[in-house]
Design an enzyme around this catalytic site. Structure first.
Site, PDB file in Angstrom:
ATOM      1  N   PHE A  44     -43.441 116.658  64.868  1.00 48.20           N
ATOM      2  CA  PHE A  44     -43.993 115.366  65.365  1.00 48.20           C
ATOM      3  C   PHE A  44     -43.747 114.288  63.733  1.00 48.20           C
ATOM      4  CE2 PHE A  44     -46.751 113.567  68.940  1.00 48.20           C
ATOM      5  CZ  PHE A  44     -45.573 114.247  69.768  1.00 48.20           C
ATOM      6  N   GLU A  68     -43.166 110.547  71.434  1.00 45.23           N
ATOM      7  CA  GLU A  68     -42.568 110.821  70.163  1.00 45.23           C
ATOM      8  C   GLU A  68     -41.803 112.365  70.007  1.00 45.23           C
ATOM      9  OE1 GLU A  68     -45.206 109.556  66.921  1.00 45.23           O
ATOM     10  OE2 GLU A  68     -45.005 111.446  65.805  1.00 45.23           O
ATOM     11  N   ARG A 127     -45.859 106.523  62.791  1.00 46.40           N
ATOM     12  CA  ARG A 127     -45.461 105.481  63.759  1.00 46.40           C
ATOM     13  C   ARG A 127     -45.382 104.094  63.247  1.00 46.40           C
ATOM     14  NH1 ARG A 127     -49.023 108.212  68.539  1.00 46.40           N
ATOM     15  NH2 ARG A 127     -47.567 109.462  69.121  1.00 46.40           N
TER      16      ARG A 127
END
Ligand SMILES: Cc1cc2nc3c(=O)[nH]c(=O)nc-3n(C[C@H](O)[C@H](O)[C@H](O)COP(=O)(O)OP(=O)(O)OC[C@H]3O[C@@H](n4cnc5c(N)ncnc54)[C@H](O)[C@@H]3O)c2cc1C
Length: 581
Positions: A134, A262, A293
């Site tokens: 991630f 994501e 992000r």
């Protein structure tokens, strides 16, 4: 008491008062995890929710939950310390490092506990909980259940607390917190089903009401995410923290702004501009699409603003190299969303995406134990600011925050309960009558100003003036607009006069709170003359640790004026450094 629109204000009816030791406002993951802990220790717990708990926004969480299990990469050894470092760096060094350490240390146990309760996680070839990469994470650390992680977690917890005998008040909209003797004594609520106002008397009240994304025009949040809990806290004079930090998710589906997790980039999807260029190499050459992000959202926004996006304002998220079997196995929900809402099959065609509001890093000010400064009032989950996310949250850390701090806050409450005394029911009875009269007065305003126009103007204002990029003059203009909307709320009428399921009444109560929350975002954003994490100012493009390495604390004065103050960040584990990916 029954709220009859055409009845004169009355105090003659004896209100219904529900009594519990602990009331939890919110049936999402934070609320249910706290309920599980409290009911397991024998406490009389009630959960109040404006929708059925399984419709809380937690159910929509897609990509996964972080825990340093080390399942996906056994050679390099992930650790809770590495998780903590990534979280602090991701937060642009604004997260409180003691809180981050607690969250990351507790993460593996929190995930395994939910697994043992029955959550069906995706598995790797060895049969362990599968973990995917991630954004901003040094290891593949995100545990997932395909792309329906929140669904699986919430259903599991709901089953558990139901078996244990928690009382649920579904479709009750909490309208105010009640204080007595400087402490929280419970709340008043509108029973949406029949239109009555009832009271709740409790030793402890826990706010677990989720985020406020719907103050923005483009948001991945559920329609119910209107920030009510933050408004309730503010009205009860409990401070809010770090409200300027609003996360924009880089990839929402163009047109509807439904989230494209994501996890898609974690599985290998790439971002392309209209020239077919993988533009992340110009913004984060190391991490590319798996930068945090704030970095990726700014990159997409810049591509669009500088003319390299597609007409209408989007870029492409290309999953075509992943192949149909992997997409069906790990991203089935994303495939279906793209087919149903954009007529595009990601197996063969890139998905049009743009940034949209996604998460609120700020919230009700709580310490690491979940206490607000108001005795008897606690907060956990997205509505709270512990703070573990600082200026930017890493994907997969919010589900973790709900479970870890839902549990810890319940433990705090269990310990505090013997010392908490809400007093008798009379204070709640009085509050119910006053609240009933306030609501009746709304019906007497006639057609008034149109609240839905107020709401839509608010959403556009937030998007235009407090979006991915900000600057001083634009934010000042935005605040003036918000204040005029606040005045217009005083004139807005509640059009529908029937009593059961008076949803316009619910919307009115939400919208007045949304305008107030927008004001808190604006005031904190204007006060922070630097760029940090999600708060990116064109007029102050650099981070300024000398003057702004502190939390923003919003404290209401007696007359309702909002003052921005500051509070120190807890440092110590990791030195503050430049943030590069
Ligand atoms: C589409 C989407 C996908 C996401 N995916 C991920 C992910 O993969 N990983 C991750 O870590 N995070 C993810 N997040 C973030 C994460 O899901 C949320 O931050 C988290 O679930 C919030 O949980 P919560 O318990 O705090 O609140 P919620 O789940 O939002 O629950 C709030 C509760 O409060 C109740 N409530 C609110 N106001 C009132 C009122 N006035 N009266 C009574 N009840 C009230 C609601 O009915 C509801 O029960 C995602 C978010 C979105 C929007």
């Amino acid at each position: 008491m029954t709220v009859q629109p055409d009845a004169p204000p009355s105090t003659a009816v004896i209100p219904v008062i529900h009594r519990h030791e602990l009331i939890i406002i919110g049936g999402g993951l934070a609320g249910l995890r706290a309920a599980y802990e409290a009911v397991s220790s024998g406490i009389n717990v009630a959960v109040i929710s404006k929708v059925h708990p399984l419709r809380s926004h937690s159910v929509a969480a897609q990509g996964g939950i972080n825990a340093a299990l080390g399942n996906a990469d056994t050679t390099t050894h992930d650790s809770w310390e590495a998780h903590a470092f990534d979280t602090v760096k991701g937060s642009d060094y604004l997260a409180d490092q003691d809180a981050v350490a607690t969250m990351c240390r507790e993460a593996p146990a929190a995930v395994v506990e939910l697994e043992h309760m029955g959550t069906v996680f995706s598995r790797d070839d060895a049969g362990h909980i599968a973990q995917r990469p991630f954004g901003g994470a040094g290891y593949p650390r995100t545990c997932y259940a395909a792309d329906r992680t929140g669904h699986n977690l919430l259903h599991t917890l709901y089953q558990q607390v139901t078996v244990k005998g928690v009382t649920f008040y579904e479709e009750y909209f909490v309208t105010s917190l009640v204080t007595a003797g400087g402490a929280c004594a419970g709340c008043t609520a509108l029973c949406i089903q029949d239109g009555t106002i009832v009271g709740f008397l409790a030793k402890a009240t826990l706010l677990a009401t989720g985020g406020f994304g719907r103050i923005y025009e483009r948001s991945t949040n559920a329609l119910i995410n209107t920030g009510d809990g933050l408004h309730l806290a503010l009205e009860a004079a409990a401070p809010l923290k770090d409200m300027e930090f609003v996360q924009f998710h880089p990839t929402s589906l163009y047109g509807t702004n439904i989230l494209i997790t994501e996890g898609a980039r974690g599985e290998g999807a790439v971002l392309l501009n209209k020239n077919g260029e993988r533009f992340m190499k110009n913004y984060a050459p190391g991490a590319m699409e798996l930068a945090p992000r704030d970095v990726v959202a700014r990159a997409i926004e810049t591509e669009i603003r500088e003319g390299r996006g597609f007409p209408g304002g989007f870029v492409h998220l290309d999953l075509t190299s992943l192949g149909e079997p992997l997409i069906n196995d790990r991203l089935p929900g994303i495939r279906q969303i793209a087919i149903d809402f954009a007529g595009i099959d990601p197996v063969t065609t890139p998905v049009p995406v743009q940034p949209a509001q996604h998460y609120s890093m700020g919230g009700i000010d709580v310490d690491v134990s979940g206490r607000t400064p108001l005795p008897g009032l606690f907060a956990a989950g997205e509505c709270a600011c512990v703070s573990v996310h600082g200026a930017n949250r890493l994907g997969g850390n919010s589900l973790l925050d709900t479970l870890v701090f839902g549990k810890i806050t319940a433990e705090t409450i269990i310990g505090d309960l013997p010392d908490l005394d809400p007093g008798g029911a009379s204070v709640i009875e009085k509050a119910v009558v006053e609240e009933g009269n306030r609501i009746i007065s709304l019906f007497h305003r006639g057609s008034g100003d149109n609240m839905y126009q107020i709401r839509d103007t608010l959403k556009k204002t937030m998007m235009d003036h407090f979006g991915v990029y900000r600057d001083g003059p634009s934010m000042d203009a935005g605040l003036i607009e918000i204040l005029s909307l606040r005045d217009r709320c005083q004139q807005a009428g509640v059009p529908l006069m029937q009593t059961p399921y008076n949803l316009p009444l619910v919307h009115f109560l939400e919208i007045t709170g949304m305008v107030r929350i927008a004001e808190t975002v604006a005031r904190c954003a204007i006060a922070r003359n630097e760029s940090r994490g999600s708060h990116a100012r064109k007029d102050y493009p650099l981070r300024d640790d000398d003057h702004f390495l502190h939390h923003s604390l919003l404290v209401p004065d007696g007359d309702g004026t909002l003052k921005v103050r500051t509070s120190p960040v807890s440092l110590g584990m990791f030195p503050v450094k430049e943030r590069v990916y």
